[in-house]
Motif scaffolding. Structure first.
Motif, PDB file in Angstrom:
ATOM      1  N   UNK A  20       0.701  -1.108  -0.075  1.00 43.73           N
ATOM      2  CA  UNK A  20       0.044  -0.011   0.026  1.00 43.73           C
ATOM      3  C   UNK A  20       0.945   1.350   0.101  1.00 43.73           C
ATOM      4  N   UNK A  21       1.731   1.329  -0.960  1.00 43.31           N
ATOM      5  CA  UNK A  21       2.627   2.686  -0.962  1.00 43.31           C
ATOM      6  C   UNK A  21       2.820   3.157  -2.138  1.00 43.31           C
ATOM      7  N   UNK A  22       2.755   4.268  -2.407  1.00 45.10           N
ATOM      8  CA  UNK A  22       2.792   5.065  -3.881  1.00 45.10           C
ATOM      9  C   UNK A  22       4.436   5.209  -4.207  1.00 45.10           C
ATOM     10  N   UNK A  23       5.300   4.678  -3.331  1.00 46.43           N
ATOM     11  CA  UNK A  23       6.602   4.896  -3.482  1.00 46.43           C
ATOM     12  C   UNK A  23       6.965   3.985  -4.951  1.00 46.43           C
ATOM     13  N   UNK A  24       6.365   3.018  -5.210  1.00 43.99           N
ATOM     14  CA  UNK A  24       6.666   2.145  -6.289  1.00 43.99           C
ATOM     15  C   UNK A  24       6.003   2.638  -7.543  1.00 43.99           C
TER      16      UNK A  24
END
Length: 99
Positions: free
Chosen positions: A38-42
């Motif tokens: 659940x990360x936008x870093x990817x």
């Protein structure tokens, strides 16, 4: 100690097949990883132009993408650095292909 990434065998459509230091060949699906973490870093690496530039960081023994992370050094100077992931997280979220 958990295994570390030894080398990249193949870069597929947002999936990377790696040889690990324990001799296993494992696949990491970064779309699935994004859903799990659940990360936008990817989002920074999930474009074909960026994703295909992945390298193995020879010190940390993990996957790394150069110039994808904006940070400030100890003098407050803005710089671009490598985006990498904990090899333990990558291993735990990979699929065994060959032992």
């Amino acid at each position: 100690m958990q295994p570390r990434i030894k080398k990249i065998i193949a870069i597929l459509s947002f999936e990377i097949v790696c040889e690990w230091t324990n001799g296993e060949t494992r696949s990491i699906d970064f779309y699935n990883l994004k859903e799990k973490l659940h990360t936008k870093m990817l989002d920074k690496i999930l474009s074909a132009n960026v994703f295909n530039t992945v390298k193995v960081d020879e010190v940390a023994k993990t996957l790394s993408w150069e110039n994808q992370l904006l940070y400030f050094d100890y003098n407050g100077i803005q710089k671009m650095g490598a985006l990498d992931f904990c090899p333990d997280v990558l291993y735990q979220n990979s699929v065994l292909i060959k032992k």
